[in-house]
Motif scaffolding. Structure first.
Motif, mmCIF file in Angstrom:
data_model
loop_
_atom_site.group_PDB
_atom_site.id
_atom_site.type_symbol
_atom_site.label_atom_id
_atom_site.label_comp_id
_atom_site.label_asym_id
_atom_site.label_seq_id
_atom_site.Cartn_x
_atom_site.Cartn_y
_atom_site.Cartn_z
ATOM 1 N N TYR A 58 -27.461 18.973 -12.853
ATOM 2 C CA TYR A 58 -28.277 18.166 -11.938
ATOM 3 C C TYR A 58 -28.465 16.906 -12.481
ATOM 4 N N PHE A 59 -28.385 15.810 -11.661
ATOM 5 C CA PHE A 59 -28.378 14.730 -12.044
ATOM 6 C C PHE A 59 -29.634 13.813 -11.398
ATOM 7 N N GLY A 60 -30.143 14.516 -10.333
ATOM 8 C CA GLY A 60 -31.332 14.054 -9.563
ATOM 9 C C GLY A 60 -30.878 13.576 -8.057
ATOM 10 N N THR A 61 -31.786 13.250 -7.377
ATOM 11 C CA THR A 61 -31.647 13.060 -5.982
ATOM 12 C C THR A 61 -31.590 11.592 -5.776
ATOM 13 N N ARG A 62 -30.564 11.001 -5.136
ATOM 14 C CA ARG A 62 -30.435 9.341 -5.199
ATOM 15 C C ARG A 62 -31.441 8.999 -4.232
ATOM 16 N N ASN A 63 -32.307 7.761 -4.490
ATOM 17 C CA ASN A 63 -33.007 7.296 -3.587
ATOM 18 C C ASN A 63 -32.887 5.762 -3.475
ATOM 19 N N LEU A 64 -33.451 4.855 -2.586
ATOM 20 C CA LEU A 64 -32.967 3.615 -2.254
ATOM 21 C C LEU A 64 -33.947 2.653 -3.210
ATOM 22 N N THR A 65 -33.483 1.746 -3.753
ATOM 23 C CA THR A 65 -34.685 0.679 -4.500
ATOM 24 C C THR A 65 -34.385 -0.661 -3.979
ATOM 25 N N ALA A 66 -35.288 -1.725 -3.616
ATOM 26 C CA ALA A 66 -34.903 -2.870 -2.974
ATOM 27 C C ALA A 66 -35.946 -4.040 -3.756
ATOM 28 N N ASP A 67 -35.979 -5.064 -3.445
ATOM 29 C CA ASP A 67 -36.759 -6.182 -3.786
ATOM 30 C C ASP A 67 -37.792 -6.529 -2.479
ATOM 31 N N ARG A 68 -37.646 -5.451 -1.944
ATOM 32 C CA ARG A 68 -38.745 -5.587 -0.411
ATOM 33 C C ARG A 68 -38.898 -4.171 0.112
ATOM 34 N N GLU A 69 -39.654 -4.227 0.953
ATOM 35 C CA GLU A 69 -40.134 -2.872 1.709
ATOM 36 C C GLU A 69 -39.139 -2.595 2.567
ATOM 37 N N VAL A 70 -38.679 -1.517 2.812
ATOM 38 C CA VAL A 70 -37.632 -1.199 3.791
ATOM 39 C C VAL A 70 -38.256 0.248 4.098
ATOM 40 N N LYS A 71 -38.189 0.400 5.756
ATOM 41 C CA LYS A 71 -38.685 1.510 6.298
ATOM 42 C C LYS A 71 -37.510 2.182 7.392
ATOM 43 N N THR A 72 -36.687 1.377 7.838
ATOM 44 C CA THR A 72 -35.596 2.080 8.706
ATOM 45 C C THR A 72 -34.364 1.192 8.311
ATOM 46 N N VAL A 96 -32.815 7.583 -13.812
ATOM 47 C CA VAL A 96 -32.195 6.374 -13.999
ATOM 48 C C VAL A 96 -32.895 5.028 -14.000
ATOM 49 N N LEU A 97 -33.716 4.985 -12.739
ATOM 50 C CA LEU A 97 -34.591 4.041 -12.758
ATOM 51 C C LEU A 97 -35.589 3.909 -13.870
ATOM 52 N N VAL A 98 -36.054 4.706 -14.423
ATOM 53 C CA VAL A 98 -36.988 4.846 -15.462
ATOM 54 C C VAL A 98 -36.375 4.334 -16.792
ATOM 55 N N SER A 99 -35.148 4.931 -17.201
ATOM 56 C CA SER A 99 -34.522 4.762 -18.366
ATOM 57 C C SER A 99 -33.768 3.578 -18.388
ATOM 58 N N ASP A 134 -32.564 21.586 -16.017
ATOM 59 C CA ASP A 134 -33.981 22.018 -15.980
ATOM 60 C C ASP A 134 -34.613 20.764 -16.603
ATOM 61 N N GLU A 135 -34.387 20.086 -17.329
ATOM 62 C CA GLU A 135 -34.992 18.876 -17.814
ATOM 63 C C GLU A 135 -35.146 17.827 -16.679
ATOM 64 N N MET A 136 -33.887 17.749 -15.869
ATOM 65 C CA MET A 136 -33.953 16.778 -14.820
ATOM 66 C C MET A 136 -35.047 17.182 -13.711
ATOM 67 N N LEU A 137 -34.933 18.343 -13.414
ATOM 68 C CA LEU A 137 -35.943 19.005 -12.443
ATOM 69 C C LEU A 137 -37.413 18.585 -12.730
ATOM 70 N N LYS A 138 -37.770 18.896 -13.965
ATOM 71 C CA LYS A 138 -39.119 18.641 -14.326
ATOM 72 C C LYS A 138 -39.432 17.237 -14.503
ATOM 73 N N ALA A 139 -38.325 16.308 -14.654
ATOM 74 C CA ALA A 139 -38.847 14.804 -14.871
ATOM 75 C C ALA A 139 -39.037 14.128 -13.668
ATOM 76 N N GLU A 140 -38.504 14.583 -12.410
ATOM 77 C CA GLU A 140 -38.379 13.992 -11.324
ATOM 78 C C GLU A 140 -39.901 13.649 -10.822
ATOM 79 N N ALA A 141 -40.827 14.573 -10.976
ATOM 80 C CA ALA A 141 -42.014 14.165 -10.338
ATOM 81 C C ALA A 141 -42.816 13.054 -11.561
ATOM 82 N N THR A 142 -42.710 13.520 -12.872
ATOM 83 C CA THR A 142 -43.077 12.387 -13.719
ATOM 84 C C THR A 142 -42.496 11.124 -13.590
ATOM 85 N N ASP A 143 -41.197 11.103 -13.493
ATOM 86 C CA ASP A 143 -40.651 9.766 -13.471
ATOM 87 C C ASP A 143 -40.853 8.856 -12.294
ATOM 88 N N LEU A 144 -41.389 9.639 -11.016
ATOM 89 C CA LEU A 144 -41.751 8.967 -9.863
ATOM 90 C C LEU A 144 -43.302 8.169 -10.145
#
Length: 338
Positions: A155-169, A223-226, A279-289
């Motif tokens: 498990y590599f994690g769930t992919r989310n979007l990042t940007a240099d601005r707020e995006v809602k739609t 990935v965003l954190v590391s 297992d490590e990736m699942l545990k890390a997701e909340a702390t990474d956020l």
């Protein structure tokens, strides 16, 4: 696939395979000194990077030192496409990669990275278990098409979007350049999110973000954190568009060179590493956020106005248009996994 001097992949290995093995497989004594190379694109401090080290250690222990694996992180041995091809040609023995990238070797593999495909992480990992009927079928096709095999997927994690601005739609991304992994399933996904996809290899992403070549990208939290992407991105949008596994692939000629005992040991190391990394990736997701919040990134989720339904509908419509004709039957098999 051929090399510059015209030998086939199998011909190259038969001619010596010096680029792949520090000591070729020439019998029991030679096997004791075998050194294999594992190249990947991630930083050593990421979970994806660390699992390569865990796998190498487990293989050495379980083979009594007969097989040693040297790890080359940070795209030292090539970019995403180059790493996949290097395993196929035999210039390296192992790599891990996205399913979409492995799709360049055997197209149906890319279906595993279809957005909004899995019910949850448990569903994803059942589908991508090396012993699942779906994985076994696609793995056989991968072996026949490219001389590589999928050894395990974590498990590599769930992919989310990042940007240099707020995006809602999706409309907020109209005309906005978002980095895409340079393979079709990801390009279609970024288009579905509403953006202009710009193919950029991972090794070039931090610079592309810092210089404004692209305005954003998408990746799992770890990935965003590391990779410290919080230094060049201000917002993370919780689109959760792809639940992803990284596939550890290996050269099939190397696999067939192993003794039965070595195959059993490597398989055991793979099973152990898959479980630990997931297992490590699942545990890390909340702390990474939370780590991203602590670094100043603003989190945009449904509670703060993210229209997740609009993103899901837009992405599904775009991806379905291009890929349902190719992979509709496979999608049905995946959906049926309980």
């Amino acid at each position: 696939m051929t090399n510059p001097i015209g030998l086939s992949r199998r011909g190259l290995l038969a001619a010596g395979g010096a680029a792949l093995l520090a000591t070729p497989f020439l019998g029991k004594a030679a096997r004791a000194a075998t050194v294999l190379r594992y190249g990947h694109m991630h930083t050593p401090n990421s979970i994806a990077g660390a699992q390569a080290e865990w796998f190498a250690k487990a293989v050495a222990e379980k083979t009594g030192g007969e097989i040693t694996i040297e790890i080359f992180p940070n795209s030292q041995l090539g970019k995403l496409q180059e790493l996949a091809e290097a395993v196929s040609t035999g210039s390296i023995a192992f790599s891990h990669n996205t399913a979409g990238a492995i799709g360049s070797l055997h197209a149906p593999f890319a279906a595993f990275d279809t957005p909004y495909l899995y019910r949850d992480v448990d569903h994803l990992m059942k589908v991508m278990d090396a012993k699942s009927p779906i994985m076994e079928e696609l793995n056989q096709g991968l072996i026949e098409a490219s001389g590589t095999r999928a050894l395990y997927a974590f498990y590599f994690g769930t992919r989310n979007l990042t940007a240099d601005r707020e995006v809602k739609t999706p409309a907020d991304l109209s005309g906005v350049k978002i980095r895409s992994i340079p393979f079709p399933i990801y390009m279609a996904t970024v288009e579905g999110l509403g953006a202009v996809p710009v193919p950029v290899d991972w090794s070039e992403v931090p610079t592309a973000l810092a210089t404004g070549v692209v305005n954003g990208q998408e990746n799992p939290m770890n990935v965003l954190v590391s990779a410290k992407l919080y230094e060049v991105q201000s917002h993370v949008m919780m689109t959760g568009h792809i639940a992803a596994a990284q596939v550890v692939m290996m050269n099939d000629d190397v696999w067939n060179s192993f003794s039965d005992a070595q195959k059993e040991a490597v398989t055991a190391a793979a099973t152990e590493t898959r479980a630990r990394a997931s297992d490590e990736m699942l545990k890390a997701e909340a702390t990474d956020l939370q780590a991203l919040r602590d670094k100043g990134m603003k989190v945009v989720d449904e509670a703060s106005g993210l229209d997740l339904t609009a993103f899901r509908d837009s992405v599904k419509a775009r991806v379905s248009k291009e890929f349902n004709g190719q992979w509709g039957e496979l999608y049905g098999k995946i959906a049926a996994v309980a």
